[in-house]
Design a protein around this motif. Structure first.
Motif, mmCIF file in Angstrom:
data_model
loop_
_atom_site.group_PDB
_atom_site.id
_atom_site.type_symbol
_atom_site.label_atom_id
_atom_site.label_comp_id
_atom_site.label_asym_id
_atom_site.label_seq_id
_atom_site.Cartn_x
_atom_site.Cartn_y
_atom_site.Cartn_z
ATOM 1 N N ALA A 9 35.761 30.811 34.113
ATOM 2 C CA ALA A 9 36.971 29.995 33.595
ATOM 3 C C ALA A 9 38.223 30.542 34.405
ATOM 4 O O ALA A 9 38.920 29.743 35.017
ATOM 5 C CB ALA A 9 37.173 29.997 32.571
ATOM 6 N N ALA A 13 40.229 28.014 37.279
ATOM 7 C CA ALA A 13 41.384 27.851 37.075
ATOM 8 C C ALA A 13 42.532 28.366 37.932
ATOM 9 O O ALA A 13 43.390 27.408 38.394
ATOM 10 C CB ALA A 13 42.041 28.385 35.892
ATOM 11 N N GLN A 18 39.492 22.861 37.131
ATOM 12 C CA GLN A 18 39.254 22.197 35.935
ATOM 13 C C GLN A 18 38.934 20.695 35.625
ATOM 14 O O GLN A 18 38.084 20.447 35.044
ATOM 15 C CB GLN A 18 40.264 22.733 34.847
ATOM 16 C CG GLN A 18 40.528 24.086 34.631
ATOM 17 C CD GLN A 18 41.677 24.830 35.696
ATOM 18 O OE1 GLN A 18 41.873 24.250 36.549
ATOM 19 N NE2 GLN A 18 42.378 25.432 34.797
ATOM 20 N N HIS A 21 35.427 20.166 36.182
ATOM 21 C CA HIS A 21 34.556 20.915 35.249
ATOM 22 C C HIS A 21 34.265 19.999 34.019
ATOM 23 O O HIS A 21 34.316 20.495 33.096
ATOM 24 C CB HIS A 21 34.819 22.145 35.307
ATOM 25 C CG HIS A 21 34.569 23.067 36.684
ATOM 26 N ND1 HIS A 21 34.634 24.164 36.222
ATOM 27 C CD2 HIS A 21 34.124 22.653 37.737
ATOM 28 C CE1 HIS A 21 34.327 24.749 37.539
ATOM 29 N NE2 HIS A 21 33.961 24.038 38.298
ATOM 30 N N GLN A 75 29.462 27.851 32.153
ATOM 31 C CA GLN A 75 30.473 26.799 32.279
ATOM 32 C C GLN A 75 30.404 25.585 31.294
ATOM 33 O O GLN A 75 31.160 25.300 30.681
ATOM 34 C CB GLN A 75 30.796 26.526 33.675
ATOM 35 C CG GLN A 75 31.372 27.737 34.517
ATOM 36 C CD GLN A 75 31.614 27.227 35.910
ATOM 37 O OE1 GLN A 75 32.491 26.796 36.356
ATOM 38 N NE2 GLN A 75 30.391 27.280 36.810
#
Length: 105
Positions: A9, A13, A18, A21, A75
């Motif tokens: 993550a 980021a 993001q 994703h 993820q």
């Protein structure tokens, strides 16, 4: 597992990934990476596939693809709020009930 999910993550980021994703995109990427793993084994005999890790170059490719599959799966679990280990534990429980081991002679 949570530590790896946090690293993934943070990696995404830091690159502002993001927005990409989404569950749909992560599932598609997971499928692609799984297919890349399949490609390594596609034309091997069962015996050759059992020895795939004997060749350093092939072992490296297999290891990388396994890592890619796991990364996308983790993820996806993070985005959907799934505890992967709890989900697997529950699935094994269901399979043990569904497919009981044969009793001894």
């Amino acid at each position: 597992m949570p530590k790896l999910q946090h690293r993934l993550a943070a990696f995404a980021a830091a690159r502002n990934w993001q927005p990409y994703h989404t569950p749909k995109n992560l599932v598609a990427a997971l499928s692609v990476e799984a297919s890349e793993l399949v490609e390594i084994f596609q034309w091997l005999t069962p015996e050759e596939s059992a020895r795939v890790m004997d060749d350093a170059d092939t072992a490296h490719r297999v290891t990388d693809e396994v890592a890619d599959v796991l990364a996308y799966l983790l993820q996806l679990c993070e985005v959907l709020g799934i505890d992967a280990l709890a989900a697997l534990d529950a699935k094994i429980d269901r399979n043990e009930r569904r497919f009981p081991a044969p009793e001894g002679p």
